[in-house]
Design a protein around this motif. Structure first.
Motif, PDB file in Angstrom:
ATOM      1  N   LEU A  48       0.819  -1.204   0.000  1.00  0.00           N
ATOM      2  CA  LEU A  48       0.000   0.000   0.000  1.00  0.00           C
ATOM      3  C   LEU A  48       0.855   1.257   0.000  1.00  0.00           C
ATOM      4  CD1 LEU A  48      -3.100   0.229   0.131  1.00  0.00           C
ATOM      5  CD2 LEU A  48      -2.826   0.880   2.508  1.00  0.00           C
ATOM      6  N   ARG A  49       1.899   1.215   0.815  1.00  0.00           N
ATOM      7  CA  ARG A  49       2.792   2.365   0.910  1.00  0.00           C
ATOM      8  C   ARG A  49       3.450   2.639  -0.436  1.00  0.00           C
ATOM      9  NH1 ARG A  49       3.229   6.981   3.716  1.00  0.00           N
ATOM     10  NH2 ARG A  49       5.379   7.659   3.905  1.00  0.00           N
ATOM     11  N   TRP A  50       3.849   1.578  -1.079  1.00  0.00           N
ATOM     12  CA  TRP A  50       4.489   1.719  -2.384  1.00  0.00           C
ATOM     13  C   TRP A  50       3.501   2.286  -3.406  1.00  0.00           C
ATOM     14  CZ3 TRP A  50       8.835   2.056  -5.006  1.00  0.00           C
ATOM     15  CH2 TRP A  50       8.815   1.829  -6.385  1.00  0.00           C
ATOM     16  N   LEU A  51       2.351   1.668  -3.488  1.00  0.00           N
ATOM     17  CA  LEU A  51       1.387   2.061  -4.522  1.00  0.00           C
ATOM     18  C   LEU A  51       0.888   3.484  -4.337  1.00  0.00           C
ATOM     19  CD1 LEU A  51      -0.813  -1.141  -4.893  1.00  0.00           C
ATOM     20  CD2 LEU A  51       0.883  -0.256  -6.502  1.00  0.00           C
ATOM     21  N   ASN A  52       0.622   3.858  -3.099  1.00  0.00           N
ATOM     22  CA  ASN A  52      -0.033   5.142  -2.861  1.00  0.00           C
ATOM     23  C   ASN A  52       0.920   6.297  -2.590  1.00  0.00           C
ATOM     24  OD1 ASN A  52      -2.511   3.944  -3.170  1.00  0.00           O
ATOM     25  ND2 ASN A  52      -2.929   3.772  -0.987  1.00  0.00           N
ATOM     26  N   TYR A  53       2.185   5.960  -2.350  1.00  0.00           N
ATOM     27  CA  TYR A  53       3.068   7.031  -1.902  1.00  0.00           C
ATOM     28  C   TYR A  53       4.443   7.031  -2.558  1.00  0.00           C
ATOM     29  CZ  TYR A  53       4.762  10.491   1.445  1.00  0.00           C
ATOM     30  OH  TYR A  53       5.254  11.627   2.028  1.00  0.00           O
ATOM     31  N   LEU A  54       5.103   5.879  -2.546  1.00  0.00           N
ATOM     32  CA  LEU A  54       6.500   5.835  -2.982  1.00  0.00           C
ATOM     33  C   LEU A  54       6.670   5.619  -4.477  1.00  0.00           C
ATOM     34  CD1 LEU A  54       7.916   3.649  -0.079  1.00  0.00           C
ATOM     35  CD2 LEU A  54       8.144   6.123  -0.364  1.00  0.00           C
ATOM     36  N   ARG A  55       5.729   4.974  -5.072  1.00  0.00           N
ATOM     37  CA  ARG A  55       5.828   4.644  -6.498  1.00  0.00           C
ATOM     38  C   ARG A  55       6.149   5.887  -7.328  1.00  0.00           C
ATOM     39  NH1 ARG A  55       1.171   3.986 -10.044  1.00  0.00           N
ATOM     40  NH2 ARG A  55      -0.007   4.602  -8.217  1.00  0.00           N
ATOM     41  N   PRO A  56       7.082   5.756  -8.281  1.00  0.00           N
ATOM     42  CA  PRO A  56       7.396   6.904  -9.120  1.00  0.00           C
ATOM     43  C   PRO A  56       6.158   7.380  -9.873  1.00  0.00           C
ATOM     44  CG  PRO A  56       8.987   5.141  -9.457  1.00  0.00           C
ATOM     45  CD  PRO A  56       7.880   4.569  -8.615  1.00  0.00           C
ATOM     46  N   ASN A  57       6.106   8.680 -10.078  1.00  0.00           N
ATOM     47  CA  ASN A  57       5.025   9.295 -10.871  1.00  0.00           C
ATOM     48  C   ASN A  57       3.677   9.343 -10.173  1.00  0.00           C
ATOM     49  OD1 ASN A  57       6.872   9.576 -13.006  1.00  0.00           O
ATOM     50  ND2 ASN A  57       6.388   7.535 -13.739  1.00  0.00           N
ATOM     51  N   VAL A  58       3.633   8.908  -8.932  1.00  0.00           N
ATOM     52  CA  VAL A  58       2.358   9.018  -8.235  1.00  0.00           C
ATOM     53  C   VAL A  58       2.096  10.490  -7.938  1.00  0.00           C
ATOM     54  CG1 VAL A  58       3.291   8.725  -5.901  1.00  0.00           C
ATOM     55  CG2 VAL A  58       0.934   8.126  -6.356  1.00  0.00           C
ATOM     56  N   ARG A  59       0.869  10.903  -8.183  1.00  0.00           N
ATOM     57  CA  ARG A  59       0.505  12.314  -7.980  1.00  0.00           C
ATOM     58  C   ARG A  59      -0.428  12.423  -6.791  1.00  0.00           C
ATOM     59  NH1 ARG A  59      -2.484  14.343 -12.728  1.00  0.00           N
ATOM     60  NH2 ARG A  59      -1.999  16.385 -11.899  1.00  0.00           N
ATOM     61  N   ARG A  60      -0.178  13.454  -5.978  1.00  0.00           N
ATOM     62  CA  ARG A  60      -1.038  13.649  -4.806  1.00  0.00           C
ATOM     63  C   ARG A  60      -1.452  15.103  -4.697  1.00  0.00           C
ATOM     64  NH1 ARG A  60       1.997  12.792  -0.404  1.00  0.00           N
ATOM     65  NH2 ARG A  60       3.883  12.619  -1.672  1.00  0.00           N
ATOM     66  N   GLY A  61      -2.641  15.303  -4.212  1.00  0.00           N
ATOM     67  CA  GLY A  61      -3.140  16.657  -3.988  1.00  0.00           C
ATOM     68  C   GLY A  61      -3.503  17.381  -5.273  1.00  0.00           C
ATOM     69  N   ASN A  62      -4.118  18.545  -5.117  1.00  0.00           N
ATOM     70  CA  ASN A  62      -4.453  19.415  -6.246  1.00  0.00           C
ATOM     71  C   ASN A  62      -5.087  18.692  -7.422  1.00  0.00           C
ATOM     72  OD1 ASN A  62      -3.428  21.677  -4.945  1.00  0.00           O
ATOM     73  ND2 ASN A  62      -1.351  21.222  -5.654  1.00  0.00           N
ATOM     74  N   ILE A  63      -6.186  18.086  -7.158  1.00  0.00           N
ATOM     75  CA  ILE A  63      -6.902  17.430  -8.245  1.00  0.00           C
ATOM     76  C   ILE A  63      -7.460  18.503  -9.173  1.00  0.00           C
ATOM     77  CG2 ILE A  63      -8.881  15.965  -8.794  1.00  0.00           C
ATOM     78  CD1 ILE A  63      -8.387  14.460  -6.246  1.00  0.00           C
ATOM     79  N   THR A  64      -7.083  18.416 -10.415  1.00  0.00           N
ATOM     80  CA  THR A  64      -7.454  19.458 -11.364  1.00  0.00           C
ATOM     81  C   THR A  64      -8.935  19.373 -11.734  1.00  0.00           C
ATOM     82  OG1 THR A  64      -7.010  18.098 -13.303  1.00  0.00           O
ATOM     83  CG2 THR A  64      -5.141  19.330 -12.369  1.00  0.00           C
ATOM     84  N   LEU A  65      -9.406  20.441 -12.345  1.00  0.00           N
ATOM     85  CA  LEU A  65     -10.796  20.444 -12.796  1.00  0.00           C
ATOM     86  C   LEU A  65     -11.057  19.321 -13.796  1.00  0.00           C
ATOM     87  CD1 LEU A  65     -11.655  24.217 -13.259  1.00  0.00           C
ATOM     88  CD2 LEU A  65     -12.815  22.587 -11.768  1.00  0.00           C
ATOM     89  N   GLU A  66     -10.092  19.133 -14.691  1.00  0.00           N
ATOM     90  CA  GLU A  66     -10.257  18.059 -15.669  1.00  0.00           C
ATOM     91  C   GLU A  66     -10.399  16.716 -14.957  1.00  0.00           C
ATOM     92  OE1 GLU A  66      -8.038  20.443 -16.031  1.00  0.00           O
ATOM     93  OE2 GLU A  66      -7.847  21.054 -18.128  1.00  0.00           O
TER      94      GLU A  66
END
Length: 250
Positions: A48-66
């Motif tokens: 879970l830690r890897w998938l949701n946090y450490l994995r490269p290219n994971v984006r967090r926060g600031n969900i765009t309008l699109e």
DNA sequence: AAAAACATCAACCGCGCAATT
DNA sequence: AAATTGCGCGGTTGATGTTTT
């Protein structure tokens, strides 16, 4: 069910199964030799830690309008199929999308005193929020297009939004993200929580005439639309409450 | 300034399915 | 064929941060 099959992406197709080879054993052994067994964590927790946090290219926060628009649209098709929805938002995790839904959308439903799955609320999302988001996206695109490379992008947005008359055509605005929607909209296997005859038509006409007409009316009384960087403002909520109250009377 | 209320988000839990033994 | 193990999903919780009183 499709649940466990849903992760059949390319990366997972290359997962090795079956008995371990000597070389694999060696890699694992060396790794543990160097790093130790160390963590007092379950495999599940590490994953879970890897998938949701450490994995490269994971984006967090600031969900765009699109992204918000896409989430609303895909959720209307698939319901709480978070991982499936996440597949269409690069870098976003199912957890993040789920959190967005609960903290933003469900919260608004509560403020409007609606069941989040009620037709009333779903229609509100569909015929008010989503067109509003689209307007905002278009506005952003056109304002940013005056400088540098936005020009071509803006043209695409406007021509797509205005040219399409098919259901969900309005949603095919952003070549990078929203094209996902049009392709999935054409997917006959995709179940929809809505009846298939409805559409996002902003301009009236089409098969959803009553709601389209209503939308035009809403549009009139809403003036220039929702302001600010966040659509979920008190002002907008009041507006929607009024809207729903009026709707109840009819 | 402190406490209470609220919002956000990472992490945990239990379930069901699939793979393995 | 049955039992066991592993994995991924969606629902939920709880810690932390932020805003309001």
């Amino acid at each position: 069910m499709e649940r466990s099959l849903s992760g059949s992406s390319e990366e997972e197709m290359s997962i090795t199964k079956g008995p371990w080879t000597e070389e694999e054993d060696s890699v694992l052994f060396n790794y543990i030799t160097v790093h130790g067994e160390g963590l007092k964590r379950t495999g599940k927790s590490c994953r879970l830690r890897w998938l949701n946090y450490l994995r490269p290219n994971v984006r967090r926060g600031n969900i765009t309008l699109e992204e918000q628009l896409l989430i609303l649209d895909l959720h209307s098709r698939w319901g709480n199929r978070w991982s499936k929805i996440a597949e269409h938002l690069p870098g976003r995790t199912d957890n993040e999308i789920k959190n967005y839904w609960r903290t933003r959308v469900v919260k608004q439903a509560k403020q409007l005193k609606c069941e989040v799955n009620s037709k009333q609320f779903r229609d509100t999302l569909r015929f008010v929020w989503m067109p509003r988001m689209l307007e905002r996206i278009q506005a952003q695109a056109s304002s940013s297009s005056s400088s540098s490379s936005g020009q071509a992008h803006q043209t695409t947005l406007i021509s797509n939004a205005q040219a399409h008359s098919d259901p969900c055509g309005v949603m095919t605005t952003n070549p990078s993200l929203l094209s996902e929607v049009s392709s999935s909209a054409l997917d006959a296997h995709a179940p929809s929580l809505y009846d298939s005859s409805a559409s996002y038509n902003l301009m009236g006409g089409g098969s959803s005439s009553s709601y389209s007409a209503e939308y035009c009316y809403y549009s009139d009384i809403a003036g220039n639309g929702f302001g600010g960087s966040d659509l979920w403002t008190d002002e907008n909520i009041c507006f929607l409450q009024q809207l729903l109250a009026d709707h109840d009377l009819s």
